[in-house]
Design a protein around this motif. Structure first.
Motif, mmCIF file in Angstrom:
data_model
loop_
_atom_site.group_PDB
_atom_site.id
_atom_site.type_symbol
_atom_site.label_atom_id
_atom_site.label_comp_id
_atom_site.label_asym_id
_atom_site.label_seq_id
_atom_site.Cartn_x
_atom_site.Cartn_y
_atom_site.Cartn_z
ATOM 1 N N PRO A 148 140.843 -13.368 -32.113
ATOM 2 C CA PRO A 148 140.964 -13.899 -33.475
ATOM 3 C C PRO A 148 140.417 -15.316 -33.622
ATOM 4 C CG PRO A 148 143.061 -14.093 -32.358
ATOM 5 C CD PRO A 148 142.116 -13.409 -31.396
ATOM 6 N N SER A 149 139.703 -15.819 -32.632
ATOM 7 C CA SER A 149 139.262 -17.213 -32.643
ATOM 8 C C SER A 149 138.494 -17.601 -33.903
ATOM 9 C CB SER A 149 138.398 -17.518 -31.419
ATOM 10 O OG SER A 149 139.185 -17.467 -30.260
ATOM 11 N N PHE A 150 137.586 -16.769 -34.364
ATOM 12 C CA PHE A 150 136.750 -17.141 -35.503
ATOM 13 C C PHE A 150 137.402 -16.862 -36.844
ATOM 14 C CE2 PHE A 150 133.801 -16.386 -31.973
ATOM 15 C CZ PHE A 150 133.264 -17.661 -31.888
ATOM 16 N N VAL A 151 138.248 -15.840 -36.903
ATOM 17 C CA VAL A 151 138.877 -15.466 -38.179
ATOM 18 C C VAL A 151 140.323 -15.935 -38.274
ATOM 19 C CG1 VAL A 151 137.377 -13.480 -38.560
ATOM 20 C CG2 VAL A 151 139.495 -13.180 -37.272
ATOM 21 N N ILE A 152 140.848 -16.517 -37.254
ATOM 22 C CA ILE A 152 142.212 -17.026 -37.082
ATOM 23 C C ILE A 152 143.232 -15.907 -36.896
ATOM 24 C CG2 ILE A 152 144.090 -18.427 -38.064
ATOM 25 C CD1 ILE A 152 142.001 -20.287 -39.192
ATOM 26 N N MET A 153 143.176 -14.819 -37.659
ATOM 27 C CA MET A 153 144.153 -13.753 -37.464
ATOM 28 C C MET A 153 143.542 -12.375 -37.647
ATOM 29 S SD MET A 153 147.898 -13.057 -39.139
ATOM 30 C CE MET A 153 147.330 -12.215 -40.611
ATOM 31 N N ASN A 154 143.917 -11.461 -36.750
ATOM 32 C CA ASN A 154 143.603 -10.042 -36.877
ATOM 33 C C ASN A 154 144.917 -9.294 -37.033
ATOM 34 O OD1 ASN A 154 140.791 -10.334 -36.438
ATOM 35 N ND2 ASN A 154 141.111 -10.366 -34.236
ATOM 36 N N GLU A 155 144.910 -8.278 -37.880
ATOM 37 C CA GLU A 155 146.095 -7.435 -38.067
ATOM 38 C C GLU A 155 145.790 -6.030 -37.589
ATOM 39 O OE1 GLU A 155 148.760 -8.636 -41.703
ATOM 40 O OE2 GLU A 155 146.682 -8.401 -42.377
ATOM 41 N N TYR A 156 146.798 -5.412 -36.994
ATOM 42 C CA TYR A 156 146.698 -4.047 -36.501
ATOM 43 C C TYR A 156 147.971 -3.316 -36.894
ATOM 44 C CZ TYR A 156 143.267 -6.425 -33.574
ATOM 45 O OH TYR A 156 142.217 -7.197 -33.125
#
Length: 142
Positions: A62-70
């Motif tokens: 998630p470094s570039f988008v700050i957060m990923n959701e699953y």
């Protein structure tokens, strides 16, 4: 944090086995705090863990988008990189319902947040001299 132990992971297979073990402990409202330098294994561990939890899609940093959701049929997961955040409000902007999701936070020390008010598992990854070898410190607050 209390209840501290250290183990050695000597291969990706060890990391995968550890992720399988931890998958039995995680639950909604829990924070997994992942600490370690770049390349220490935080995202690799997360990929193994989410696969074990039943996430079918590709897990990415998630470094570039700050957060990923699953999501799985039984669990919503927020995987957040807090490196560019610095105040509690920033963290809460991304985590709209931290008591209802599994919250995986890389670089948790960047944000002044009371993680201990939630069930927490802090994993500190340290690269060793061998390529795949990691020293992993596990701390639980419950």
């Amino acid at each position: 944090m209390t209840n501290k132990e250290t183990i050695k992971l000597t291969s990706l297979a060890d990391t995968n086995q550890f992720a399988k073990k931890i998958s039995a402990e995680v639950k909604p409202g829990m924070f997994l705090l992942l600490v370690g330098d770049l390349g220490s294994g935080k995202t690799t561990f997360t990929k193994f863990l989410l696969s074990e939890l039943g996430v079918k899609e590709k897990v990415t940093s998630p470094s570039f988008v700050i957060m990923n959701e699953y999501e799985t049929p039984t669990l919503k997961i927020c995987h957040l990189d807090a490196y560019r955040l610095d105040v509690e409000e920033d963290l809460l902007f991304y985590l709209d319902a931290p008591d209802q999701t599994l919250n995986i936070i890389e670089w948790p020390n960047q944000v002044n947040f009371d993680y201990d008010s939630y069930p927490c598992l802090k994993l500190t990854f340290e690269k060793q001299t061998q390529d795949q070898e990691r020293l992993l410190t596990i701390e639980r607050n419950n």
